[in-house]
Design a protein around this motif. Structure first.
Motif, PDB file in Angstrom:
ATOM      1  N   GLU A  56      -6.180   6.751   1.661  1.00 53.98           N
ATOM      2  CA  GLU A  56      -5.200   6.739   0.828  1.00 53.98           C
ATOM      3  C   GLU A  56      -5.842   6.391  -0.718  1.00 53.98           C
ATOM      4  O   GLU A  56      -6.992   6.192  -0.538  1.00 53.98           O
ATOM      5  N   LYS A  57      -5.984   6.736  -2.260  1.00 50.19           N
ATOM      6  CA  LYS A  57      -7.157   5.843  -2.504  1.00 50.19           C
ATOM      7  C   LYS A  57      -5.876   6.488  -3.963  1.00 50.19           C
ATOM      8  O   LYS A  57      -5.132   7.636  -4.210  1.00 50.19           O
ATOM      9  N   GLU A  58      -6.228   5.221  -5.078  1.00 51.52           N
ATOM     10  CA  GLU A  58      -4.897   5.372  -6.264  1.00 51.52           C
ATOM     11  C   GLU A  58      -3.835   5.727  -6.160  1.00 51.52           C
ATOM     12  O   GLU A  58      -2.537   5.018  -5.350  1.00 51.52           O
ATOM     13  N   THR A  83       0.644  -0.910  -0.238  1.00 53.36           N
ATOM     14  CA  THR A  83       0.238  -0.290   0.254  1.00 53.36           C
ATOM     15  C   THR A  83       0.956   1.247  -0.010  1.00 53.36           C
ATOM     16  O   THR A  83       2.425   1.062   0.602  1.00 53.36           O
TER      17      THR A  83
END
Length: 138
Positions: A79-81, A6
């Motif tokens: 978090e995102k993308e 991640t």
């Protein structure tokens, strides 16, 4: 590239390797052409280009924070993308009385499993300017 990691894990790995002074390991998670933004009107303000400038910036900030004895509360971590953001409440506890109590967000950007940029956003930029003007040396 870190397909199974991640963005948080990449940031954690960066700090782990940075703290161990494992610069080859840092290169595994941070791009050579990384760009770091720490804007304002103080001695440390500016844009850092490349791994060496970013590491030097972290070294300088680490020295300041070591004498500032900060209390850091992570309020939001998400978090995102290709993005990861940390929103923090930071209060310093310097013996000389030069302190700051503020909120800051750091936006990390990733490409191919590596950190390619970081940007600091301050809730009270004027206080940040006063603080770093008082405590930073060049």
């Amino acid at each position: 590239m870190h397909p199974n990691m991640t963005n948080q894990e990449i940031v954690d790995k960066f700090f782990d390797r940075y703290m161990k002074r494992d610069l080859e390991g840092v290169k595994d998670v941070m791009a050579d052409n990384v760009v770091w933004y720490f804007l304002g009107r103080h001695k440390l303000a500016g844009k850092r280009n490349g791994l060496n400038e970013v590491i030097k910036f972290f070294d300088t900030m680490g020295g300041i924070m070591a004498t500032s004895k900060p209390a850091i509360e992570k309020l939001i971590v998400a978090e995102k993308e290709n993005y990861f953001i940390e929103c923090q409440h930071i209060q310093t506890n310097r013996e000389d009385g030069i302190n700051i109590d503020h909120y800051v967000s750091v936006l990390w950007t990733f490409e191919d499993g590596k950190i390619i940029s970081g940007r600091h956003f301050f809730s009270d930029p004027e206080s940040v300017d006063r603080y770093f003007s008082a405590v930073a040396t060049r």
